[in-house]
Design an enzyme around this catalytic site. Structure first.
Site, PDB file in Angstrom:
ATOM      1  N   ASP A   1       0.836  -1.193   0.000  1.00  0.00           N
ATOM      2  CA  ASP A   1       0.000   0.000   0.000  1.00  0.00           C
ATOM      3  C   ASP A   1       0.886   1.264   0.000  1.00  0.00           C
ATOM      4  O   ASP A   1       0.643   2.217  -0.737  1.00  0.00           O
ATOM      5  CB  ASP A   1      -0.907  -0.060   1.243  1.00  0.00           C
ATOM      6  CG  ASP A   1      -1.796   1.144   1.349  1.00  0.00           C
ATOM      7  OD1 ASP A   1      -2.584   1.364   0.408  1.00  0.00           O
ATOM      8  OD2 ASP A   1      -1.683   1.893   2.343  1.00  0.00           O
TER       9      ASP A   1
ATOM     10  N   LYS B   1       1.527   4.256  -3.022  1.00  0.00           N
ATOM     11  CA  LYS B   1       1.488   5.707  -2.808  1.00  0.00           C
ATOM     12  C   LYS B   1       2.767   6.363  -3.325  1.00  0.00           C
ATOM     13  O   LYS B   1       2.737   7.452  -3.898  1.00  0.00           O
ATOM     14  CB  LYS B   1       1.276   6.020  -1.326  1.00  0.00           C
ATOM     15  CG  LYS B   1      -0.108   5.596  -0.848  1.00  0.00           C
ATOM     16  CD  LYS B   1      -0.261   5.727   0.651  1.00  0.00           C
ATOM     17  CE  LYS B   1      -1.632   5.260   1.090  1.00  0.00           C
ATOM     18  NZ  LYS B   1      -1.748   5.082   2.534  1.00  0.00           N
TER      19      LYS B   1
END
Ligand code: ADP
Ligand code: ASP
Ligand code: MG
Length: 826
Positions: A684, A688
């Site tokens: 995750d 980003k």
């Protein structure tokens, strides 16, 4: 300007359209209205019960073509008999009369079936039967309720002549016949049949489809009424046909001229000839809603609405037209060409709806009814045969399937920019204009367009004149935690945004994983209630089409799903001009080719793609980076704590509580994904970082990021329960990492790093205890930008970086920034 009826005039005329007379309860309601009227004298003109004239026209056609007319006639008879039963306490006499009229109808249809080629007189007799029946019913009901009403069959007094200009009234003959009739019927109140009349020889005829408005104006004149109320099922004349433009608004007032233009160009709400007798006597017409009688409706009189808003009052659409063009170099500067064109069309008895001639005089175009197109073409070819033979005229062309869109308003005269606004709206809706005309009165601008684009054109032009330029059609996909929070925030902010900033948000669609709900916006309708309704059978393509279908100035899809398949649609949506806003990381961090397709689509259409909430939830991370780069700064490095979950875990991990226990707590508090490995794997955070890297112009993909996965190898593929049961295996290695860091005076943090040359990594690092990342609280995110300008001391963005409320707020601020770029003053 008064829109309310004047106090107790001496005579009021009321006309009720078919929709006001749909069944017994509607008729009862109509009776309530007229009985409550305190005018000294009153006339009530009625058209046929809803759908009856259509049924009669169909019956005559069926009979003439040898079809079965008995059954539909029985249905029509039964409908009127049933209505009488439901409406009247003592229906017997009326039932017998209905039967008598329907027997006459049967005899007429029988004759038509035999003749196969019915004369106009027979047809008119058949078509007019609906008004005879409906007026009979209302009259009987009013009498039962104590109203002293006389019943007038308009065929006994109204004499008309059918001409090229429509039905013309023989006022003297009609007045004479009415005076005779009045001697035998002196009542102060009269029920009158609309639509029907007699010809000079005394045979039944009609005023043409929709003609009972005209009947009403004629009788208002004959009875010397002071006001004419036309009652229908809408709140007066609306700014456009509400069946095509749901946003249409009622107009408080119109001048006679404006009403004439609207009626002439197809506004079905009023029959064009109605205005003539009204203008002659300066009779005010009030267009009112039977089902909303408290609403003042539209007042039509000589003055109109001087204080009215905007130069354009109404828009109309006239369909089933054709464009006939005469083109030729030999026409340039030749006097009398236009005259010859119109003389030829006049001789062929063809009425011209619109004329357009370029100033070069190279071509003359006129719009005629579709049905007249071929005759018009032949007439012009005949009239210009010589020029065609010598090639002075290149040809006569006919294009069918044309509609004329007209913008009407007295205020257009002398107001510059009206045409520009109209054409800009049409261009944006990709509507091709075939011909343009503006009357010298400047009360009307008309454009001929293809009928297939007509509805789109009408909506787009309506939006341009009536809606705020920041009116945005919205669809929200994925009403999960973030989606729900966003919808709640939107719902409560909408009225304030509309009032204070003219940002008019219209939620038109919702979609979950496997269903979509498409609807018209309604402030009063809660989004959760929408989702209680059965879903519309539509996929995401249908959702996009529905969003565009309203032709509101802008359309935005907000994707709150986490789905890759939704992201797959972005390039097409952006190419179609739909702005996309999302907290979904799939597009920003997914395949590079798709990311580039998104950028290309965006550049072509000008639609925006905003995704601030994909990094740091509501924190202004991407916009800060953009501002740095757009103002000419150069990036040296980005370093950040980009996961709220991992931030919380390492902020809390002090060696007292085992790491596995903290993961369990975070899971229970809802800080982690349903499967905590999605956080612990570092993917995750890596996503980003890819998003930030791409924002800096680096062609980075997920595979280019060095990722330290905190999940021990053997547990990466295990099922979720086995992983959760085996969490303890994390404890010893984590404790060892913590002890090692502490020995050097450091703390553990899961950090993302990007350098300007594209080196990207996410890993658990030991940071000095005085590092900015060492003092974060709870789930705080922190991003530090080191740039040429911010090189000694980096620019830091810090704050809560997770949770549905703040993520939704990040999405919402993207939407507001978009509205700002569209011109909203925020
Ligand atoms: P009635 O039977 O009462 O005469 P019509 O059906 O002839 O009623 O006309 C009313 C209908 O006209 C409305 O229901 C509406 O759908 C349609 N309409 C079309 N254009 C307009 C407009 N500009 N304003 C109001 N209504 C319109
Ligand atoms: N009933 C007639 C029609 O449907 C006349 C009218 O309604 O105005 O055309
Ligand atoms: Mg009508």
């Amino acid at each position: 300007m008064a829109t309310l009826p004047s106090a107790s005039p001496s005579c009021r005329a009321h006309k009720f359209g078919g929709s006001s007379l749909a069944d017994a309860s509607c008729i009862r309601h109509v009776a309530d209205l007229v009985l409550a009227d305190d005018a000294e004298r009153q006339i009530v003109i009625t058209s046929a019960m809803q759908g009856t004239t259509d049924a009669l026209v169909a019956l005559a056609k069926t009979a003439a073509s040898g079809g079965h007319w008995h059954e539909p006639l029985t249905r029509l008879r039964q409908r009127h008999l049933d209505t009488a039963q439901a409406l009247l306490a003592r229906p017997e006499a009326v039932l017998a009369q209905i039967d008598r009229h329907c027997d006459e109808l049967a005899a007429l249809l029988h004759a038509v079936a035999l003749l196969r080629q019915p004369g106009q007189a027979a047809l008119d007799r058949i078509h007019g039967m609906g008004e005879v029946l409906s007026t009979l019913l209302l009259h009987a009901h009013l009498r039962e309720r104590g109203g002293d009403y006389a019943l007038l069959d308009a065929r006994d007094v109204l004499v008309i002549r059918q001409t090229d200009l429509g039905a013309l009234v023989d006022w003297d003959a009609s007045a004479r016949l009415l005076a005779d009739w009045r001697r035998a019927h002196p009542q102060r109140r009269v029920n009158i049949t609309g639509f029907i009349a007699r010809d000079p020889d005394g045979f039944p005829t009609t005023l043409g489809r929709n003609g009972s408005d005209y009947s009403a104006a004629i009788f208002a004149s004959l009875f010397d009424a002071d006001e004419l109320h036309l009652w229908s099922d809408v709140d007066g004349v609306l700014s456009a046909d509400p069946r095509i433009v749901p946003e249409a608004v009622p107009l408080p007032a119109l001048s006679y001229c404006e009403a004439c233009e609207l009626a002439y160009f197809g506004a079905k709400v009023i029959h064009p000839q109605t205005l003539t007798p009204a203008i002659a006597r300066n009779l005010p017409i009030l267009m009112r809603n039977t089902f909303n009688p408290a609403f003042p409706g539209t007042r039509i009189d000589a003055d109109g609405d001087h204080a009215g808003r905007g130069p354009v009052k109404g828009l109309t659409l006239c369909s089933q037209l054709a464009l006939v063009c005469l083109e030729g170099t030999g026409l340039i500067g030749v006097p009398g060409t236009a005259e010859r064109v119109f003389a030829a069309l006049h001789a062929a008895r063809i009425s011209v709806v619109m004329i357009s001639q370029g100033s070069s005089e190279h071509s003359i175009c006129c719009v005629v009814r579709d049905a007249d197109a071929q005759a018009a073409c032949d007439a012009l070819k005949d009239a210009f045969a010589r020029e065609l033979a010598t090639a002075q005229v290149q040809g006569v062309t006919v294009q069918t399937g044309i509609s004329v869109l007209a913008a009407v308003g007295d205020g257009m005269a002398g107001t510059p920019g009206v045409a520009a606004r109209m054409f800009e709206a049409l261009a944006r809706a990709r509507v091709n204009i075939r011909a343009i005309a503006q009357g010298a009165s400047e009360r009307n601008i008309s454009v001929a367009i293809d009928s297939s684009a007509a509805a789109r054109a009408l909506r787009a032009v309506h939006a341009a004149f009536w809606l705020s330029p920041q009116t945005i059609a919205l669809a929200v996909i994925g009403p999960g935690k973030v989606g729900s929070a966003l919808l709640d925030q939107l719902q409560s902010a909408m009225p304030r945004l509309r009032e204070r900033h003219a940002i008019d948000l219209r939620l038109r669609a919702l979609a979950s994983r496997n269903a979509a709900w498409l609807f018209e916006h309604d402030d009063a309708c809660d989004w959760r209630a929408r989702m209680q309704c059965p879903p519309s059978a539509a996929d995401l393509d249908g959702l996009a089409a529905h969003l565009l279908d309203a032709h509101l100035p802008h359309a935005v899809i907000i994707d709150c799903s986490a789905s890759d398949s939704v992201a797959q649609h972005y390039p097409a949506w952006l190419a179609a001009g739909i702005h996309v806003i999302t907290p979904n990381k799939q597009a920003g961090a997914g395949p590079l080719a798709r990311y580039q397709a998104i950028r290309t689509a965006q550049a072509k259409s000008g639609a925006r793609f905003r995704y601030e909430a994909t990094v740091g939830a509501g924190l202004p991370v991407i916009s800060t980076l953009r501002d740095l780069l757009d103002t000419g700064d150069t990036l040296i490095a980005i370093e950040g704590i980009l996961s709220g979950t991992l931030a919380w875990l390492f902020n809390s991990f002090d060696g007292q509580t085992p790491f596995s226990e903290l993961v369990r707590q975070a899971h229970a508090l809802g800080y982690t994904e349903p499967d905590p490995r999605d956080d612990l794997s570092g993917m995750d955070v890596a996503r980003k970082l890819v998003i930030l890297a791409r924002e800096c112009g680096l062609s980075l993909s997920l595979k280019d990021v060095e990722v330290e996965n905190l999940v021990p190898e053997p547990l990466r593929e295990a099922d979720r329960n086995r992983f959760l049961a085996a969490l303890d295996t994390l404890d010893a290695p984590m404790q060892a990492r913590l002890d090692a860091a502490r020995r050097q005076g450091c703390v553990l943090r899961y950090v993302a790093r990007l350098t300007h040359d594209g080196q990207a990594s996410v890993a658990l690092r030991a940071l000095p205890a005085d590092h900015a990342f060492a003092h974060l609280r709870l789930t705080d995110n922190c991003v530090s930008f080191t740039t040429r300008r911010y090189c000694d001391n980096p620019l830091v963005v810090q704050g809560p970086g997770a949770g549905p409320e703040v993520t939704a707020a990040g999405v919402f601020s993207d939407l507001l920034r978009l509205a700002g770029s569209l011109g909203a003053a925020l």
